[in-house]
Design an enzyme around this catalytic site. Sequence first.
Site, PDB file in Angstrom:
ATOM      1  N   LYS A 320       1.245  -1.015  -0.098  1.00 17.77           N
ATOM      2  CA  LYS A 320      -0.371   0.118  -0.050  1.00 17.77           C
ATOM      3  C   LYS A 320       0.975   1.250   0.572  1.00 17.77           C
ATOM      4  O   LYS A 320       1.402   1.588   1.077  1.00 17.77           O
ATOM      5  CB  LYS A 320      -0.834   0.251   1.437  1.00 17.77           C
ATOM      6  N   ARG A 325      -3.702   8.275  -5.346  1.00 17.39           N
ATOM      7  CA  ARG A 325      -5.173   7.492  -6.764  1.00 17.39           C
ATOM      8  C   ARG A 325      -4.985   8.248  -7.768  1.00 17.39           C
ATOM      9  O   ARG A 325      -5.569   9.564  -7.920  1.00 17.39           O
ATOM     10  CB  ARG A 325      -6.447   7.100  -5.785  1.00 17.39           C
ATOM     11  N   ARG A 340      -8.698  10.311  -7.147  1.00 19.41           N
ATOM     12  CA  ARG A 340     -10.243   9.498  -6.409  1.00 19.41           C
ATOM     13  C   ARG A 340     -12.002  10.610  -6.819  1.00 19.41           C
ATOM     14  O   ARG A 340     -12.614   9.698  -6.399  1.00 19.41           O
ATOM     15  CB  ARG A 340      -9.583   9.489  -5.497  1.00 19.41           C
ATOM     16  N   PHE A 411      -1.810  -0.727 -10.590  1.00 22.27           N
ATOM     17  CA  PHE A 411      -2.555  -2.075  -9.764  1.00 22.27           C
ATOM     18  C   PHE A 411      -3.680  -3.141 -10.289  1.00 22.27           C
ATOM     19  O   PHE A 411      -3.370  -4.555 -10.202  1.00 22.27           O
ATOM     20  CB  PHE A 411      -3.231  -1.665  -8.330  1.00 22.27           C
TER      21      PHE A 411
HETATM   22  P1  AMP Z   1      -7.428   4.209   2.571  1.00 24.72           P
HETATM   23  O1  AMP Z   1      -6.613   6.202   1.571  1.00 24.72           O
HETATM   24  O2  AMP Z   1      -6.398   4.353   3.855  1.00 24.72           O
HETATM   25  O3  AMP Z   1      -8.664   4.039   2.063  1.00 24.72           O
HETATM   26  O4  AMP Z   1      -6.385   3.559   0.834  1.00 24.72           O
HETATM   27  C1  AMP Z   1      -7.044   3.218   0.094  1.00 24.72           C
HETATM   28  C2  AMP Z   1      -6.191   3.834  -0.859  1.00 24.72           C
HETATM   29  O5  AMP Z   1      -4.939   2.962  -0.893  1.00 24.72           O
HETATM   30  C3  AMP Z   1      -6.769   3.754  -2.220  1.00 24.72           C
HETATM   31  O6  AMP Z   1      -7.181   4.565  -2.504  1.00 24.72           O
HETATM   32  C4  AMP Z   1      -5.010   4.088  -3.167  1.00 24.72           C
HETATM   33  O7  AMP Z   1      -4.852   5.338  -3.284  1.00 24.72           O
HETATM   34  C5  AMP Z   1      -4.241   4.063  -1.870  1.00 24.72           C
HETATM   35  N1  AMP Z   1      -3.254   2.425  -2.868  1.00 24.72           N
HETATM   36  C6  AMP Z   1      -1.836   2.931  -2.285  1.00 24.72           C
HETATM   37  N2  AMP Z   1      -1.889   0.879  -2.186  1.00 24.72           N
HETATM   38  C7  AMP Z   1      -2.634   0.481  -3.504  1.00 24.72           C
HETATM   39  C8  AMP Z   1      -2.880  -0.765  -3.951  1.00 24.72           C
HETATM   40  N3  AMP Z   1      -1.667  -1.406  -4.038  1.00 24.72           N
HETATM   41  N4  AMP Z   1      -3.990  -1.314  -4.668  1.00 24.72           N
HETATM   42  C9  AMP Z   1      -4.750  -0.194  -4.094  1.00 24.72           C
HETATM   43  N5  AMP Z   1      -4.786   0.670  -3.577  1.00 24.72           N
HETATM   44  C10 AMP Z   1      -3.830   0.962  -2.651  1.00 24.72           C
END
Ligand code: AMP
Length: 622
Positions: A320, A325, A340, A411
């Site tokens: 991650k 995004r 996003r 990804f």
């Molecule tokens: P969160 O913002 O904490 O809800 O986590 C989700 C976000 O992690 C996604 O919207 C992406 O921007 C980010 N992200 C980073 N690496 C990845 C990955 N390998 N697959 C999907 N999302 C990822």
Amino acid sequence: MDYSNLVDFYKKLGSTQSSLEKTAILSDLFSGRDDRELEILVKLCMGRIFSAWKDEDIGISSKLMVKALKKVSGSGEKAINQEWKSTGDLGETAENILGRKRQQTFAVSKLTVEKVHENLKEIADFEGSGSQSRKIDNISEILSMAKPEEAKYIVRTVLRNMRLGVGEGIVRDAILEAFFPSILEITEASEEKFNGKRVLVGKKVSQKFLEEKRDVEHETFDFELSEMSEIDFDRFDFIVLDKSDAKNLYSYLKEAVQHGYDVTNDFGDVAVTAKNKGIKGLRGLEMKIFRPVNAMLAKKVDTIGEGFETVGKPAGVDYKYDGMRAQIHKKGDEVKIFTRRLDDVTEQFPDVEKAVKEFVDTDECIIDSEIVAYDPDDGSMVPFQRLSKRIKRKYDIEDIVNKIPVEVRPFDILYLRKALIKEKYSERFLKLEKIVEEKEGVIRLVDRIVTDDEEDVNAMQQRSLSEGQEGIMMKNLDAEYKPGSRVGYMVKLKPVMETLDLVIIGAEWSEGRRSGWLGSLTMGCRDEDGNYLEVGKLATGLTDEQLEEITNRLEPLIVEEDGRQVKVSPEVVVEAEFEEIQKSPTYTSGFALRFPRLKRFRDDKEDADSIEKVARLYKSQN
Ligand code: AMP
């Protein structure tokens, strides 16, 4: 349609908290409209001027609105601001001040929904010098035609503050209610409801229906979901079914409307399609390149076990990244990059645009990715805060591209000459692999493994964190891509526990490539008497540099050696992250940290945290 008519609907929507009632009000609003009207109404009822996928903003601040109100009402800015202070809502303020003025003058021509929408839409195109006053003129024109309560809703629309509680779910259900027959269970079917209406009755309940309602004109049919697309829903007002079939049909229709929205990101299109082309039309809606869809979202889990429970085994496990995004659309030689929130940031990322043109080998695709920034001097990753400087940048873009270079980490893929979102993630990823040519510092697929082993996932987590990334994502290999949903097809696992400061009390000489280095650190917390109690071993996830530093620090502190095991004087304090604390008979504290990780050396501290703190954290987990 007269705008005053829409205002009546707004008032009704505002007067109830109930979602069911709001749905019914909207369904009423949508029914019987022509296509153009319907499209506009769907947007306006959600307080929008443009479709959700369109990156347009009319850019009118409250301050500018006050100026427009001044122009229309003749009241001074001071008076308007005072009124605004007491109402707390500029919409209501407009209603009040125009109400007072209208005693003298009277609006002559009637304001229509189309006129309001047209004027507001135009504003987005005004740019450059003089655009402020053109914006004011444009709004003033419709405000001067508006009755006071109409002005209230125009102002609220412009300031994107409708206060009507109309969300996507309600609009979806209202479209369903407006353009498909009502689905009733046999127990709800009453003769008077059906008076003069056309009714379709499921075979399973037809006998009962006939016995009770002899006079109603109806047709019967064998209920099979697979045959639903054959039914001409337009011909019926009601469908009567038994409980489980009614439920199934309702979710089937709802799913079709939702699908329409997922792929178009435009309830206007969905409503018009539902109205004109029914279920088949909705199912046939497809994604379009350069029209971004909502990103699939991740659920949060606290442990690797919970991750596997949610996404199944084996799972795809990715780093991650702490980046941005990006949904990247490519068609021929044109590329667009959306955030996003679906803002178009292509201009801000000419390097990404170029990378995709050069290294993504297809003429038509939509890729889901994370854009990650790195330090141009040593290639190490830099956190999102720095990258965020690039997102809003409007000038000197070349300069910032060099200062904060980025790498694209794709990804997922949503479209490759056709929509792929219904395909399994494992298959989508294979397709993604085929079209992305990797080049370090420019574009590389995510770091990823496929595994069913918790230890592998842990090792991945450790590596990701030690490289400065945020943790890992676990993904369901069989899942479709669900735009906008947090359905649990992918989960994020980030270390969430408080950390512990612990003293290293023992270690082990490593083997193999790492022999000559001390590793596998026994960590201790402190008890009341100042003794150290073991809370676990920190063995995985240490980089070569860390092992070297550990050896340099610990070797002079060795007090006892037994084979490869050493005991050291308790002087080196480290901050440890971990997934959870478990009870454990193995260690003298009675606790063991699960998957501990070295966060940093705490040279500023001389002592470890207490056993009480460990026990408190243990309790707080449950
Ligand atoms: P969160 O913002 O904490 O809800 O986590 C989700 C976000 O992690 C996604 O919207 C992406 O921007 C980010 N992200 C980073 N690496 C990845 C990955 N390998 N697959 C999907 N999302 C990822």
